[in-house]
Write an enzyme that holds these catalytic residues in place. Structure first.
Site, PDB file in Angstrom:
ATOM      1  N   GLU A   1      -6.247   7.857  -1.750  1.00 10.54           N
ATOM      2  CA  GLU A   1      -6.250   6.594  -1.289  1.00 10.54           C
ATOM      3  C   GLU A   1      -7.052   5.639  -2.005  1.00 10.54           C
ATOM      4  O   GLU A   1      -6.831   4.452  -2.083  1.00 10.54           O
ATOM      5  CB  GLU A   1      -6.991   6.624   0.287  1.00 10.54           C
TER       6      GLU A   1
ATOM      7  N   HIS B   1       0.847  -1.151   0.050  1.00 12.40           N
ATOM      8  CA  HIS B   1      -0.123  -0.103   0.035  1.00 12.40           C
ATOM      9  C   HIS B   1       0.908   1.155   0.059  1.00 12.40           C
ATOM     10  O   HIS B   1       0.720   2.192  -0.762  1.00 12.40           O
ATOM     11  CB  HIS B   1      -0.876   0.110   1.321  1.00 12.40           C
TER      12      HIS B   1
ATOM     13  N   ASP C   1      -8.033  16.077   9.730  1.00 10.21           N
ATOM     14  CA  ASP C   1      -7.978  14.892  10.500  1.00 10.21           C
ATOM     15  C   ASP C   1      -8.990  14.281  11.057  1.00 10.21           C
ATOM     16  O   ASP C   1      -9.236  13.139  11.093  1.00 10.21           O
ATOM     17  CB  ASP C   1      -6.733  15.132  11.736  1.00 10.21           C
TER      18      ASP C   1
END
Length: 620
Positions: A316, A293, A374
């Site tokens: 992502e 990843h 975040d």
């Protein structure tokens, strides 16, 4: 930039940055710092020199991102002003508005203390327990507490750095070159433009060992042998497959740094030097594929970057797809489908917990001014993003054609920060026949719906090739969930050859069927020491969840041991949620474990756990 904090014009504006990034073209940052002597513990003294070219109509001031923990002593400027709970704006007055293209050079002297992006570990928080350790963690908006910067992924720049550290310590950075000079001074240069969140520094008692022609592992001395044994020869194989699929690896080296156990993430893809949790050192190479990843981020995220954190799925979702392409090439399609099934189960868990219609379950998240990016982090950009990229591949209908598109996409946008509109526009331009068919507006699968509607992905890739590995795991879980155990059938299933994700899938099914009938779990624990005594962190997490769901008090110590051994957010938070949502005994276990382990956790993880336990969280 507009006059309101962080406000910008157009869809690419980054509301999480107080800087005037839109007003100039950022060139380079030259930076130097000294880490503390014992006299000035937990302070970094630094000097940052920024060079950037002004755009037409620029104002007579420049704004950089900073943080209340950053003490700026000299910059011929106005003091920092509040921006959001996670940062402040450093206003630098210019004598007059700059001309378009004029090169501006700023010199800023500052000290960085215990801000959220600068983590100071006591010796007890390290693996070796002998010397202190310091590391920085930039993603998403934490590097503004490390040095004044344009802390937005929409700005990329090269940097050089000189770092002086005390004797007996080594400094490493996410840089293309590394050199040790006299007086324990280290010089770094990143020759490729990167966003600020990918700049990372570690100062600690660390050593290295080569594990491939362009890779080495870094770790504390007590871990280096285990790291070398686990990863020797492994990384190069993954890099070669990545290059075959997505084009040249442009970063030179690919090194891995095994962080202290309190590191809150599985991995952080800092270019040239990925930071990873020591949980990957399972002792039997059963978790080496997790690094795929982070390697995939070398193309998707580091080379082609989301322009704002509201489109994190571009980093992502594409990385998950790339990871699974490499895994398919190395381990075969059935294993990849099995791994993807565990990812889908995590997405299902997340959406069940939040509600499918939660606004964070959109791919394009609207981050309001003042909201910390975040706090928007979850499984959606990873797994729903993966589903969308898989849907684009499904529209193309030919794997090698889609692989060629991914290479062209990386080549077209390398070293740039882009939006979903850029990505999807290029997709339709690359496949004009699909544009002609109007694939972006097929009812129920509209690109706009994918991006802007919360909820379960409208398209799910076919994971049926994984059935040959899932079926035996499903059947075995059924046997263990039965009221009376058929030991003959159970003993006929040999799990010794099962790889990590087949065991993970089995445990996920057992967890779903829990609590099991009285006594079953004790027998399962005894029968499979490969699971109940595993050092593999993915298995330990699930085993701990099963212990808690079944109130198996005899094995509560395993939950405690696991939480004492590491501080990874992905493992820590689910276990505290399970304990807090359980019996009085598990709630007591949660409070006892947290009070013992809180100092070894990253401040963000501490605060998330406090929220779960109903304790007041400290300001980050």
């Amino acid at each position: 930039m507009g006059s309101s904090p962080g406000a910008g014009h157009g869809p690419g504006a980054d509301v999480a940055s107080a800087s005037s990034a839109a007003r100039g073209r950022c060139g380079t940052c030259t930076w130097s710092c000294a880490s503390p002597s014992r006299r000035r513990a937990r302070r970094l003294r630094g000097r940052a020199r920024w060079s950037c070219a002004a755009r037409a109509g620029a104002a007579a001031e420049l704004r950089l991102d900073a943080h209340p923990s950053l003490a700026v002593s000299r910059a011929a400027l106005l003091p920092p002003r509040p921006f959001a709970s996670y940062g402040s704006a450093l206003h630098i007055a210019l004598p007059q508005p700059p001309r378009a293209g004029q090169l501006l050079t700023l010199l800023i002297d500052y000290e960085a203390g215990e801000g959220p992006g600068v983590c100071w570990l006591s010796p007890e928080q390290t693996a070796g327990k002998q010397k202190p350790y310091m590391y920085t963690q930039g993603q998403a908006v934490l590097n503004r507490s490390f040095f004044p910067c344009f802390d937005t992924p929409s700005v990329k720049f090269t940097y050089s750095a000189t770092v002086k550290v005390p004797e007996g310590f080594t400094a490493v950075m996410s840089a293309t070159s590394w050199e040790k000079q006299k007086d324990n001074t280290f010089v770094f240069k990143m020759s490729q433009p990167i966003p600020s969140y990918l700049i990372a520094l570690v100062v600690g008692d660390i050593v290295s060992a080569d594990v491939g022609p362009r890779s080495r592992v870094w770790a504390e001395p007590c871990l280096i042998e285990a790291a070398k044994k686990e990863y020797d020869g492994v990384i190069e194989e993954f890099l070669v497959v990545g290059e075959k699929l997505f084009g040249p690896y442009v970063w030179g080296r690919y090194d891995i740094l095994f962080m202290p156990p309190s590191f809150p993430f599985g991995g952080m893809e800092n270019p040239c030097l990925t930071f990873v949790t020591p949980c990957l050192l399972a002792g039997d190479r059963s978790l080496v594929d997790v690094i795929i990843h982070e390697i995939s981020h070398s193309w998707f995220g580091n080379l082609v970057t989301n322009a704002t954190w509201g489109e994190f799925w571009l980093n992502e979702g594409f990385t998950m797809y790339a990871q699974r392409r490499i895994t398919t090439e190395v381990y075969g399609l059935p294993y990849t489908c099995l791994e993807a099934a565990t990812g889908r189960a995590l997405l299902r868990q997340h959406m069940d917990a939040t509600g499918e219609d939660h606004p964070l379950n959109k791919l394009r998240v609207v981050i309001e001014p003042g909201i910390n990016p975040d706090d928007t982090y979850n499984e959606t950009p990873y797994e729903k993003g993966y589903c969308f990229v898989s849907y684009l591949a499904h529209l193309v209908g030919n794997q090698s054609k889609f692989d060629a598109f991914l290479q062209a996409y990386v080549n077209r946008f390398k070293f740039q920060s882009i939006t979903a509109d850029d990505t999807l526009g290029f997709f339709l331009e690359y496949f004009p026949e699909l544009k002609e068919k109007g694939v972006d507006s097929i009812p129920g699968f509209e690109f706009d719906r994918w991006l802007n509607t919360p909820g379960w992905p409208p398209y799910l890739p076919d994971l049926s090739p994984g059935q040959q590995l899932m079926r035996p795991a499903d059947e075995l879980a059924e046997l263990w969930a039965a009221d009376s155990l058929n030991m003959e059938a159970i003993e006929a299933v040999d799990i010794t050859g099962w790889r990590t994700y087949q065991l993970v899938y089995f445990l996920d099914q057992v967890l779903q069927k829990s609590p099991l009938p009285e006594g079953n779990l004790k027998r399962l624990s005894k029968m499979y020491p490969k699971i109940s005594k595993a050092q593999n962190a993915e298995l330990r997490l699930r085993w701990c969840q099963i212990i808690l769901k079944n109130n198996l008090e005899a094995e509560y110590s395993k939950v405690k041991d696991f939480l004492h051994s590491q501080g990874k957010q992905k493992y820590t938070l689910p276990l505290y949620r399970a304990m807090w949502g359980g019996s009085e005994a598990t709630r007591a276990l949660a409070m006892e474990t947290f009070s013992a382990t809180a100092p070894q956790l990253h401040v963000n993880v501490q605060n998330y756990v406090k929220k779960i336990l109903g304790l007041a969280a400290a300001e980050a």
